[in-house]
Design an enzyme around this catalytic site. Structure first.
Site, PDB file in Angstrom:
ATOM      1  CD  GLU A  20      -2.854   3.294  -5.241  1.00  0.00           C
ATOM      2  OE1 GLU A  20      -3.726   2.114  -5.370  1.00  0.00           O
ATOM      3  OE2 GLU A  20      -1.615   3.069  -4.927  1.00  0.00           O
ATOM      4  NE  ARG A  53      -4.291  -1.414   0.143  1.00  0.00           N
ATOM      5  CZ  ARG A  53      -4.422  -2.633  -0.637  1.00  0.00           C
ATOM      6  NH1 ARG A  53      -3.544  -2.539  -1.642  1.00  0.00           N
ATOM      7  NH2 ARG A  53      -5.367  -3.339  -0.656  1.00  0.00           N
ATOM      8  CG  HIS A 106      -3.153  -0.687  -6.527  1.00  0.00           C
ATOM      9  ND1 HIS A 106      -3.402   0.006  -5.503  1.00  0.00           N
ATOM     10  CD2 HIS A 106      -3.137  -1.967  -6.239  1.00  0.00           C
ATOM     11  CE1 HIS A 106      -3.646  -1.004  -4.451  1.00  0.00           C
ATOM     12  NE2 HIS A 106      -3.376  -1.931  -4.993  1.00  0.00           N
TER      13      HIS A 106
END
Lengths: 315, 315
Positions: free
Chosen positions: B257, B228, B276
């Site tokens: 993000e 993360r 991602h």
């Protein structure tokens, strides 16, 4: 005993040579250029010897190359010369394995497309989900199981791949579940989701992969070549790509080489080309020199050299 | 027993659910949207439940997610709710390991630069020899040794890397030569040529890598993040890159993000960003569903569920 050393040999290597072969005299390529008669007295060469120099090197007994492939060296002059040739095979195993898996994962993880996005400062995950592949569970075919193939087999198995191999001898190799031979090549190709080709170029391997071999591959298969370009029939490869059968071609070597700017391979979809540097790595010269120094010790002691090239077989 | 299933569940999965929990009634998100009262009767959720729906889901006993990270799910409503949460941890091990090594080799083998050359139909081997790296002989630090880390450790060792790890428990793991804990994190980072970070995001891992950790890394180290984004202090990372200390940052997750188009990370040298998707792979839905169906069998049989999330720890 005169040793001709190519390039500009480093002080550390010269010191090792002096310690290993006391009394030997090192001559450089520059000295030979200035004084061509020196060639007649050279007994050992580290590096290369120009084609036109071979007939004059009457006392040459041993040449150690800095690379692995010797296909460019096997001229009639060299074949006729009694000198033993040894190569630097072995030092390329890790870098070429790393290069091949890098190319493979760049393709299966769509990293080239992500890199193109990055240059646009664009975050678009969805566009990269399509066409992803996974190594785990797939079958890796190692084509030519030498030092490189053995290393790639170990890594492939760690990624959860089933590993099969093809080698002339058919002898088993750790991490390779099943070994094929040239006679059973079509069964080999039929089993491969991914082919890692690191064949040397010899008369027997020229165009080893042609139309029947590409036809035998399962649809969507990936072919990687880090050996020599001409072991693959480029037309057959492009034809299979155009037909939508071959999934991807990842090439560090091509035929011809360098690949001309107007060659269709450059811009074909599912093709990644790197300009023949898969064996390059930091410390290359040091590792190649270590093989030379070890062989020099053997030469002085009258022991058999390692990495002797079979001139007739061509590798 | 009502089961709320997200998205449009496939016929095969519905069949498996019927066989595993006869008598259960499947409701879809569309049905819940049309008839909100259904929420009160839902006992099991597969997929997600919108934040505002939690207070109404009074009979919910178990929610199975399709992903691994649950940091986005841990709202006060969810923490206060007695329902058990399970995740799909485990199915990401191979794809994320493949993504991390793909990024790593793309960097060490200079494959992005080669890709840029290819688009210019340019064969320039010499330009790519500079800055090559080799994995063999280097130390890989696995940061967070769960399913992903254990898989990456196996592959790293096969590449000839020495593997060290850091996990809260400090328990040993196959292929990991030395295990560190958060207390000894600086020694861990000092040992790492490459860090593969797959930490979950919890209060304890937020900004786990900050200025002291980047300072502890050896010069030229490579940091990869697929966990993360906020487990890394982005400013500290950029500062270390600018100072020429950090060798490279390879990021599938960022903070924030999605990364805004004007963020400096996009165009920094030695940075590769993928948006991602490291966990995405063909067959994802099928593999996640298999965990759900297995847990459903356990639920019906009164057995303990697998992949239960510790809500307080947050993973």
């Amino acid at each position: 005993m005169k040793i001709l050393m190519g390039g500009e040999p480093e002080a550390e290597l010269l010191q090792q040579v002096r310690e290993t072969a006391p009394g030997a005299e090192v001559v450089t390529a520059a000295e030979v250029a200035a004084q061509p008669d020196l060639l007649r007295e050279v007994e050992i060469v580290y590096g290369g010897l120009r084609r036109e120099h071979w007939p004059q090197a009457g006392r040459l007994r041993w040449l150690q190359t800095m690379g692995a492939g010797v296909n460019g060296l096997m001229t009639p002059e060299v074949l006729a010369h009694p000198a033993v040739i040894t190569n630097a095979s072995g030092i390329h195993a890790e870098p070429i394995t790393e290069h091949m898996f890098g190319l493979l994962l760049m393709q299966t993880r769509r990293l080239a497309a992500a890199w193109d996005q990055q240059k646009e400062c664009c975050w678009n995950s969805r566009a990269l989900h399509e066409g992803l592949g996974m190594l785990a569970g797939k079958t890796l075919g190692v084509l030519g199981v030498g030092a490189i193939g053995a290393c790639s087999a170990r890594v492939g198995q760690a990624f959860g791949m089933r590993v099969v191999g093809l080698r002339r001898s058919g002898e088993p190799c750790p991490h390779v579940e099943q070994m094929y031979t040239p006679d059973t090549r079509l069964e080999f190709f039929a089993a491969c989701d991914v082919v890692m080709n690191s064949l040397p170029l010899t008369e027997k391997t020229r165009r080893f992969m042609g139309p029947p071999e590409f036809a035998a591959l399962p649809p969507g298969a990936i072919v990687i070549n880090t050996g020599r370009g001409p072991t693959i029939d480029t037309e057959a490869l492009m034809e299979s790509l155009r037909a939508g059968r071959l999934g991807s071609a990842l090439l560090d070597v091509t035929d011809p080489e360098p690949l001309p700017a107007d060659h269709p391979l450059w811009s074909m979809e599912y093709v990644i080309i790197t300009p023949h540097y898969s064996g390059a790595h930091p410390g290359y010269n040091r590792r190649a020199a270590a093989i030379f120094v070890d062989n020099l010790r053997r030469y002085v002691a009258g022991e058999p050299l390692r990495n002797v090239v079979d001139k007739r077989e061509g590798y």
